[in-house]
Write a protein that holds these residues in place. Structure first.
Motif, PDB file in Angstrom:
ATOM      1  N   ILE A  49      22.840  -8.398   2.103  1.00 34.97           N
ATOM      2  CA  ILE A  49      22.428  -7.609   3.257  1.00 34.97           C
ATOM      3  C   ILE A  49      21.044  -8.040   3.704  1.00 34.97           C
ATOM      4  N   GLY A  50      20.694  -7.644   4.922  1.00 41.31           N
ATOM      5  CA  GLY A  50      19.374  -7.948   5.430  1.00 41.31           C
ATOM      6  C   GLY A  50      19.363  -9.237   6.221  1.00 41.31           C
ATOM      7  N   ALA A  51      18.175  -9.608   6.638  1.00 43.37           N
ATOM      8  CA  ALA A  51      18.017 -10.802   7.453  1.00 43.37           C
ATOM      9  C   ALA A  51      16.770 -11.540   6.989  1.00 43.37           C
ATOM     10  N   GLY A  52      15.964 -12.016   7.926  1.00 42.96           N
ATOM     11  CA  GLY A  52      14.802 -12.806   7.571  1.00 42.96           C
ATOM     12  C   GLY A  52      13.610 -11.964   7.160  1.00 42.96           C
ATOM     13  N   LEU A  53      12.731 -12.585   6.385  1.00 52.72           N
ATOM     14  CA  LEU A  53      11.446 -11.998   5.999  1.00 52.72           C
ATOM     15  C   LEU A  53      10.376 -13.070   6.140  1.00 52.72           C
ATOM     16  N   GLN A  54       9.204 -12.654   6.558  1.00 50.05           N
ATOM     17  CA  GLN A  54       8.060 -13.557   6.582  1.00 50.05           C
ATOM     18  C   GLN A  54       7.151 -13.176   5.410  1.00 50.05           C
ATOM     19  N   ILE A  55       6.982 -14.099   4.492  1.00 51.25           N
ATOM     20  CA  ILE A  55       6.165 -13.856   3.310  1.00 51.25           C
ATOM     21  C   ILE A  55       4.848 -14.612   3.493  1.00 51.25           C
ATOM     22  N   SER A  56       3.797 -13.867   3.713  1.00 49.59           N
ATOM     23  CA  SER A  56       2.480 -14.454   3.925  1.00 49.59           C
ATOM     24  C   SER A  56       1.829 -14.784   2.581  1.00 49.59           C
ATOM     25  N   PRO A  57       0.705 -15.499   2.569  1.00 49.82           N
ATOM     26  CA  PRO A  57       0.136 -15.966   1.297  1.00 49.82           C
ATOM     27  C   PRO A  57      -0.151 -14.867   0.279  1.00 49.82           C
ATOM     28  N   ASN A  58      -0.482 -13.658   0.737  1.00 56.37           N
ATOM     29  CA  ASN A  58      -0.713 -12.562  -0.201  1.00 56.37           C
ATOM     30  C   ASN A  58       0.556 -12.212  -0.972  1.00 56.37           C
ATOM     31  N   GLY A  59       1.731 -12.540  -0.409  1.00 55.05           N
ATOM     32  CA  GLY A  59       2.994 -12.351  -1.110  1.00 55.05           C
ATOM     33  C   GLY A  59       3.451 -13.599  -1.843  1.00 55.05           C
ATOM     34  N   SER A  60       3.326 -14.762  -1.194  1.00 53.75           N
ATOM     35  CA  SER A  60       3.862 -15.993  -1.797  1.00 53.75           C
ATOM     36  C   SER A  60       3.109 -16.388  -3.059  1.00 53.75           C
ATOM     37  N   ILE A 111       5.687 -18.503   4.176  1.00 55.92           N
ATOM     38  CA  ILE A 111       7.080 -18.936   4.124  1.00 55.92           C
ATOM     39  C   ILE A 111       7.990 -17.924   4.802  1.00 55.92           C
ATOM     40  N   ASP A 112       9.053 -18.431   5.388  1.00 58.96           N
ATOM     41  CA  ASP A 112      10.090 -17.590   5.979  1.00 58.96           C
ATOM     42  C   ASP A 112      11.342 -17.724   5.128  1.00 58.96           C
ATOM     43  N   SER A 322       3.460  -6.048   1.181  1.00 57.72           N
ATOM     44  CA  SER A 322       2.687  -4.980   0.543  1.00 57.72           C
ATOM     45  C   SER A 322       3.460  -4.365  -0.621  1.00 57.72           C
ATOM     46  N   SER A 323       4.797  -4.376  -0.552  1.00 53.97           N
ATOM     47  CA  SER A 323       5.592  -3.910  -1.695  1.00 53.97           C
ATOM     48  C   SER A 323       5.439  -4.857  -2.885  1.00 53.97           C
ATOM     49  N   LEU A 324       5.409  -6.160  -2.620  1.00 53.08           N
ATOM     50  CA  LEU A 324       5.151  -7.121  -3.685  1.00 53.08           C
ATOM     51  C   LEU A 324       3.767  -6.891  -4.291  1.00 53.08           C
ATOM     52  N   GLU A 325       2.786  -6.631  -3.433  1.00 55.61           N
ATOM     53  CA  GLU A 325       1.439  -6.336  -3.916  1.00 55.61           C
ATOM     54  C   GLU A 325       1.441  -5.101  -4.816  1.00 55.61           C
ATOM     55  N   ASP A 326       2.130  -4.038  -4.374  1.00 56.51           N
ATOM     56  CA  ASP A 326       2.198  -2.815  -5.182  1.00 56.51           C
ATOM     57  C   ASP A 326       2.711  -3.116  -6.588  1.00 56.51           C
ATOM     58  N   ASP A 417      -5.621 -11.061  -3.171  1.00 55.03           N
ATOM     59  CA  ASP A 417      -5.001 -11.497  -4.425  1.00 55.03           C
ATOM     60  C   ASP A 417      -4.781 -10.249  -5.282  1.00 55.03           C
ATOM     61  N   ALA A 418      -3.541  -9.750  -5.289  1.00 54.93           N
ATOM     62  CA  ALA A 418      -3.240  -8.476  -5.943  1.00 54.93           C
ATOM     63  C   ALA A 418      -3.495  -8.530  -7.441  1.00 54.93           C
ATOM     64  N   ILE A 419      -3.126  -9.631  -8.072  1.00 53.72           N
ATOM     65  CA  ILE A 419      -3.276  -9.718  -9.534  1.00 53.72           C
ATOM     66  C   ILE A 419      -4.748  -9.784  -9.926  1.00 53.72           C
ATOM     67  N   SER A 420      -5.516 -10.592  -9.213  1.00 59.91           N
ATOM     68  CA  SER A 420      -6.946 -10.659  -9.483  1.00 59.91           C
ATOM     69  C   SER A 420      -7.617  -9.317  -9.257  1.00 59.91           C
ATOM     70  N   ASP A 421      -7.184  -8.625  -8.197  1.00 59.56           N
ATOM     71  CA  ASP A 421      -7.733  -7.306  -7.884  1.00 59.56           C
ATOM     72  C   ASP A 421      -7.489  -6.342  -9.038  1.00 59.56           C
ATOM     73  N   ALA A 422      -6.268  -6.373  -9.589  1.00 54.06           N
ATOM     74  CA  ALA A 422      -5.920  -5.470 -10.689  1.00 54.06           C
ATOM     75  C   ALA A 422      -6.635  -5.866 -11.975  1.00 54.06           C
ATOM     76  N   GLN A 423      -6.768  -7.154 -12.205  1.00 55.84           N
ATOM     77  CA  GLN A 423      -7.455  -7.621 -13.420  1.00 55.84           C
ATOM     78  C   GLN A 423      -8.928  -7.221 -13.420  1.00 55.84           C
ATOM     79  N   ASN A 424      -9.511  -7.131 -12.216  1.00 57.31           N
ATOM     80  CA  ASN A 424     -10.926  -6.813 -12.104  1.00 57.31           C
ATOM     81  C   ASN A 424     -11.216  -5.338 -11.877  1.00 57.31           C
TER      82      ASN A 424
END
Length: 427
Positions: A49-60, A111-112, A322-326, A417-424
């Motif tokens: 299900i679903g269609a396209g998504l645009q994944i920007s660098p904060n997600g990729s 990436i798309d 943002s869901s990936l970031e969460d 950078d979600a991981i760096s943010d959480a680590q710090n």
């Protein structure tokens, strides 16, 4: 990435409600942190299900960090250009070398992808990490004391932490807020979502568009259109954003292709040529949520993420990101536990890290709606002139009308950078 070693006394049994992108990212991140993870999903299986998504660098960059397999990366399309057109077709602003510029600035690609490809890759990575999945399991109730979740058939699953990743119509949110839970609010817009395979298109110029990935926007009075390629240039995704005319209680409905085409009469001929290949279409009401006061239960047993707490307009393509970031922040913070007694502090740190950013992105999507949907007139003419001048014109002004290339908004979105943010984070 190898699993993090945490003390045995800090290891949690985590139940994640929902196998969407947010739930899967939380599952991977929490498993990498060393916790025991179970995902329950109301659907009977993962489907196309679903269609396209645009994944920007904060997600990729998160997908790279989590080690998604080469089979996933072979399905992506990386756009080399980004262009904003007026609805008539005039190029208002153009970014060539978009792929190289983004990689240089953010050390991760834009990436798309097809949603199903990403969901499948995340699922397979989670399984590889030992995450247990239970499909066809719909949450009826949440016990915040135990904690536990109970299904419609009365089955109960106990755990140490419930992660509510069950989307816009969240059962967990309903249990959390009770009568105070409000239905999602209309944004005033709806979307026609279209996917075309290159082998369905006979027009050779259009086939070249699909084969050579780029991103295009057309902006017009009250509406705009987004186009990009997915699946290695073998398919394109087109989203038409128009004023919402669905009944208040209808979120999704079969649409009329003829009605859709009439809405875009007089728009760029190349867009209309793409639409000539559309045989059926659905209308999706675009909804958002009122801000929740807290994303964490007072017992520190349930935590919210993704669309269950910050559903947003798709106008900055940040819903998935943002869901990936969460998920990344939550799992990384859970990896810093030394004892279970630290869980309340860790969950508050998650809320502090994510709530401000998530809700700020929601507000920014409405600003993009305003910028792209201006009615013809002096304000629209001033907007178009700013676009023609290019992103550099906004260095000393509040914003550039296309936030995708705005020198203020783009680094804030893409550079995170979600991981760096959480680590710090200070716990």
């Amino acid at each position: 990435m190898d699993n993090v070693t945490i003390p045995p006394e800090a290891r949690l049994n985590v139940t994640i409600v929902g196998a969407g992108l947010g739930g899967l990212s939380a599952a991977i991140s929490s498993a990498l942190a060393g916790h025991s993870v179970r995902v329950i999903e109301s659907a009977k299986e993962l489907s196309e299900i679903g269609a396209g998504l645009q994944i920007s660098p904060n997600g990729s960059r998160l997908l790279q960090y989590w080690g998604l397999p080469p089979s996933f990366w072979s399905t992506i399309a990386e756009p080399t250009e980004l262009t904003v057109h007026s609805y008539s077709g005039e190029v208002l602003t153009h970014a060539s070398g978009f792929d190289k510029d983004i990689r240089q600035k953010y050390q991760a690609p834009f990436i798309d992808v097809h949603r199903a490809d990403l969901q499948r890759a995340l699922y397979e990575r989670a399984v590889e990490l030992g995450v247990l999945f239970i499909f066809g399991w719909r949450v009826q109730n949440v016990d915040f004391q135990t904690p536990s979740v109970t299904s419609a058939t009365g089955e109960t699953l106990e755990c140490d932490l419930v992660v509510a990743a069950d989307g816009l119509w969240s059962s967990c949110r309903k249990a959390f807020l009770g009568d105070a839970d409000e239905p999602p609010n209309p944004t005033g817009d709806l979307a026609y979502r279209i996917v075309l395979r290159v082998d369905e298109i006979e027009d050779e110029e259009l086939r070249r568009w699909v084969r050579n990935p780029t991103v295009h926007f057309w902006i017009g009075p009250g509406s705009h259109v987004v186009y990009y390629s997915v699946r290695s240039g073998n398919m394109c995704n087109i989203v038409l954003l128009v004023p919402d005319d669905l009944p208040p209680d209808v979120a999704r409905q079969a649409g009329s292709v003829d009605e859709m085409k009439r809405l875009f009469e007089g728009w760029d001929p190349i867009l209309m040529r793409f639409l000539s290949y559309v045989n059926k279409v659905e209308k999706w009401k675009l909804l958002h949520l009122k801000e929740m006061k807290s994303w964490v239960s007072k017992e520190s047993t349930v935590v919210f993420m993704g669309d269950s707490c910050h559903a947003m307009l798709p106008y900055l393509a940040q819903g998935a990101n943002s869901s990936l970031e969460d998920g990344a922040v939550l799992g990384t913070l859970l990896g810093r536990l030394k004892t279970r007694d630290e869980l309340p502090r860790v969950l508050r740190a998650y809320e502090n890290q994510r709530k401000t950013r998530g809700e700020a992105i929601v507000r920014e999507t409405f600003k993009q709606q305003d910028s792209f949907h201006m009615q013809n007139g002096p304000e629209q003419e001033a907007r178009d002139e700013l676009l023609r001048l290019g992103p550099g014109c906004s260095e000393s002004s509040p914003y550039f009308p296309s936030r995708w290339t705005c020198p203020k908004v783009q680094p804030w979105l893409f550079g995170y950078d979600a991981i760096s943010d959480a680590q710090n984070a200070v716990l």
